[in-house]
Design a protein around this motif. Structure first.
Motif, mmCIF file in Angstrom:
data_model
loop_
_atom_site.group_PDB
_atom_site.id
_atom_site.type_symbol
_atom_site.label_atom_id
_atom_site.label_comp_id
_atom_site.label_asym_id
_atom_site.label_seq_id
_atom_site.Cartn_x
_atom_site.Cartn_y
_atom_site.Cartn_z
ATOM 1 N N ASP A 124 0.752 -1.247 -0.020
ATOM 2 C CA ASP A 124 0.000 -0.083 -0.057
ATOM 3 C C ASP A 124 1.038 1.338 -0.244
ATOM 4 N N ARG A 125 2.398 1.196 -0.210
ATOM 5 C CA ARG A 125 2.616 2.088 -1.175
ATOM 6 C C ARG A 125 4.350 2.301 -1.473
ATOM 7 N N VAL A 126 4.422 3.419 -2.142
ATOM 8 C CA VAL A 126 6.065 2.727 -2.844
ATOM 9 C C VAL A 126 6.982 3.999 -2.068
ATOM 10 N N ARG A 127 8.191 3.001 -2.674
ATOM 11 C CA ARG A 127 9.359 3.973 -2.127
ATOM 12 C C ARG A 127 10.219 4.483 -3.429
ATOM 13 N N CYS A 128 10.828 5.876 -2.989
ATOM 14 C CA CYS A 128 11.930 6.496 -4.000
ATOM 15 C C CYS A 128 13.796 5.391 -4.114
ATOM 16 N N ALA A 130 15.986 6.038 -4.923
ATOM 17 C CA ALA A 130 16.783 7.780 -4.813
ATOM 18 C C ALA A 130 16.666 8.050 -3.533
ATOM 19 N N CYS A 131 15.763 8.898 -3.083
ATOM 20 C CA CYS A 131 16.095 9.884 -2.245
ATOM 21 C C CYS A 131 15.160 8.980 -0.809
ATOM 22 N N GLY A 132 14.385 8.231 -1.350
ATOM 23 C CA GLY A 132 14.178 6.873 -0.370
ATOM 24 C C GLY A 132 12.323 7.388 0.610
ATOM 25 N N ALA A 133 11.731 8.619 -0.810
ATOM 26 C CA ALA A 133 11.038 9.069 0.052
ATOM 27 C C ALA A 133 9.690 7.858 0.465
ATOM 28 N N LEU A 134 8.396 7.996 0.797
ATOM 29 C CA LEU A 134 7.806 7.272 0.655
ATOM 30 C C LEU A 134 6.382 7.972 0.378
ATOM 31 N N GLU A 135 5.614 7.480 -0.679
ATOM 32 C CA GLU A 135 4.183 7.670 -0.972
ATOM 33 C C GLU A 135 3.093 6.241 -1.059
ATOM 34 N N SER A 136 1.483 6.404 -0.775
ATOM 35 C CA SER A 136 0.461 5.791 -0.606
ATOM 36 C C SER A 136 0.714 5.360 -2.034
ATOM 37 N N ARG A 137 0.253 3.623 -2.100
ATOM 38 C CA ARG A 137 0.154 3.582 -3.102
ATOM 39 C C ARG A 137 -1.371 4.095 -3.670
ATOM 40 N N ALA A 138 -2.360 4.255 -2.960
ATOM 41 C CA ALA A 138 -3.166 4.796 -3.295
ATOM 42 C C ALA A 138 -3.196 6.474 -4.070
ATOM 43 N N ARG A 139 -2.550 7.446 -3.444
ATOM 44 C CA ARG A 139 -1.762 7.861 -4.871
ATOM 45 C C ARG A 139 -1.470 8.235 -5.528
ATOM 46 N N LEU A 140 -0.339 7.601 -5.506
ATOM 47 C CA LEU A 140 0.225 6.997 -6.844
ATOM 48 C C LEU A 140 -0.524 6.767 -7.838
ATOM 49 N N GLN A 141 -1.885 5.516 -7.890
ATOM 50 C CA GLN A 141 -2.421 5.134 -8.618
ATOM 51 C C GLN A 141 -3.650 6.543 -9.337
ATOM 52 N N ARG A 142 -3.574 7.343 -8.389
ATOM 53 C CA ARG A 142 -3.845 8.670 -9.227
ATOM 54 C C ARG A 142 -3.321 9.512 -9.931
ATOM 55 N N ARG A 143 -2.071 9.539 -9.620
ATOM 56 C CA ARG A 143 -0.808 10.015 -10.226
ATOM 57 C C ARG A 143 -1.097 9.249 -12.370
ATOM 58 N N LEU A 144 -0.575 7.613 -12.175
ATOM 59 C CA LEU A 144 -1.386 6.960 -12.934
ATOM 60 C C LEU A 144 -1.909 7.079 -13.657
ATOM 61 N N LEU A 145 -2.793 6.923 -13.384
ATOM 62 C CA LEU A 145 -4.469 7.317 -14.023
ATOM 63 C C LEU A 145 -4.660 8.785 -15.144
ATOM 64 N N ALA A 146 -3.539 9.563 -14.019
ATOM 65 C CA ALA A 146 -3.770 10.748 -14.520
ATOM 66 C C ALA A 146 -2.921 10.725 -16.199
ATOM 67 N N LEU A 147 -2.012 10.184 -15.764
ATOM 68 C CA LEU A 147 -0.791 10.406 -17.508
ATOM 69 C C LEU A 147 -1.765 9.579 -17.894
ATOM 70 N N ASN A 148 -2.428 8.259 -17.835
ATOM 71 C CA ASN A 148 -3.230 7.429 -18.700
ATOM 72 C C ASN A 148 -4.022 7.421 -18.776
ATOM 73 N N PRO A 149 -5.188 8.571 -19.255
ATOM 74 C CA PRO A 149 -6.704 8.363 -19.003
ATOM 75 C C PRO A 149 -7.257 6.999 -19.519
ATOM 76 N N ALA A 150 -6.666 6.916 -20.297
ATOM 77 C CA ALA A 150 -7.462 5.687 -21.746
ATOM 78 C C ALA A 150 -7.481 4.524 -20.089
ATOM 79 N N PHE A 151 -6.365 4.426 -19.407
ATOM 80 C CA PHE A 151 -6.205 3.187 -19.071
ATOM 81 C C PHE A 151 -7.634 3.048 -18.103
ATOM 82 N N ALA A 152 -7.957 3.975 -17.460
ATOM 83 C CA ALA A 152 -8.546 3.522 -16.608
ATOM 84 C C ALA A 152 -10.445 2.868 -17.195
ATOM 85 N N ALA A 153 -10.257 3.004 -18.486
ATOM 86 C CA ALA A 153 -11.354 2.776 -19.324
ATOM 87 C C ALA A 153 -11.179 0.686 -20.012
ATOM 88 N N ALA A 154 -9.627 0.336 -19.700
ATOM 89 C CA ALA A 154 -9.399 -0.745 -20.194
ATOM 90 C C ALA A 154 -9.570 -1.793 -19.807
#
Length: 281
Positions: A124-128, A130-154
């Motif tokens: 449920d989280r991802v780690r960089c 390079a710098c070790g920063a953590l991000e929630s997987r839910a937040r990354l999912q929103r970023r992934l879908l924002a960059l790939n809007p057509a993917f949400a309809a796959a």
């Protein structure tokens, strides 16, 4: 069978408590998360991602994150089943000292287990890298879908045990992967990939859990991964009673004094009820 096995597991727990519990993928299948191996310990699906493969190039990571974007909604929607809840109740009753899990789905945590070692990390989280920063997987999912809007309809894909999904190559083509929000570095799920070393702190916590317990119960694991099997070997070397509850053979069968081939949900629910630790619905 479930009632008789539950009675035997309850008797074993009462005799040897407090015990450490080591859980594997079989503990989460009733929550809709597939397992890795068949009853003989053989792979049921392609081998999970290796760190060396993940780091081998951008195309590999593009495919991984496309599959992860397809599989994450199913993982995020999974709920603890009665086996997870039974172990949390047995901990509250003082019969389980620590749960050490090889699973990365977070379901023990959500079920209420307090003394918990997530040996292979958290999906449920991802780690960089390079710098070790953590991000929630839910937040990354929103970023992934924002960059790939057509993917949400796959089309819905078949979910795999590591939280990714079986996906046609053409759907992953051109998939865009964001970098770390802090430094732009490569992001990796905060889990131990297959063949990767378990972090020292997690390995030490798991070892301490075994050393502090009066016994070890294995639930839903074939023990084919050494990070789990080594804990069984350590318990046996200390002369601790070892018991295994699993559908199918395991790598640790020869080290177990008790062995039950039974469904862990029905068995743990029945055992907890007999021990006065009724599992909430």
């Amino acid at each position: 069978m479930g009632t008789r096995t539950g009675r035997e597991v309850a008797a074993w727990l009462a005799r040897h408590a407090p015990v450490a519990v080591l859980t594997g993928a079989g503990c989460s299948t009733a929550s809709g998360i597939p397992d890795y191996r068949d009853r003989e310990g053989r792979w049921k699906r392609p081998e999970p991602m290796r760190l060396q493969v993940f780091l081998s190039g951008p195309e590999t990571r593009r495919r991984y994150w496309a599959r992860s974007a397809a599989g994450w909604p199913r993982i995020a929607a999974a709920r603890p089943n009665a086996a997870h809840r039974a172990l949390a109740e047995l901990e509250r009753a003082g019969l389980v000292s620590t749960v050490v899990t090889q699973n990365v789905d977070g379901l023990h945590r959500r079920a209420g287990s307090r003394r918990l070692v997530e040996l292979h990390g958290r999906l449920d989280r991802v780690r960089c890298l390079a710098c070790g920063a953590l991000e929630s997987r839910a937040r990354l999912q929103r970023r992934l879908l924002a960059l790939n809007p057509a993917f949400a309809a796959a089309p819905a894909a078949r979910v795999l045990p590591d939280g990714d999904a079986a996906l046609a190559e053409e759907l992953a083509a051109g998939f865009r992967v964001p970098g770390c929000r802090r430094c732009g570095g490569l992001l990796k799920p905060d889990v131990v990939f297959f063949g990767e070393a378990v972090p020292g702190a997690a390995a030490a916590a798991a070892q301490a859990a075994v050393e502090e317990a009066a016994g070890l119960l294995v639930v839903g694991s074939s023990l084919m991964v050494y990070s789990g099997f080594r804990l069984v070997r350590a318990a046996a070397a200390r002369g601790l009673p070892v018991a295994i509850l699993n559908l199918g053979r395991t790598r640790g069968d020869a080290l177990a004094g008790a062995r039950w081939e039974a469904d862990c949900v029905a068995t743990l629910t029945a055992a907890a009820a007999r021990l006065g630790a009724a599992v909430p619905a």
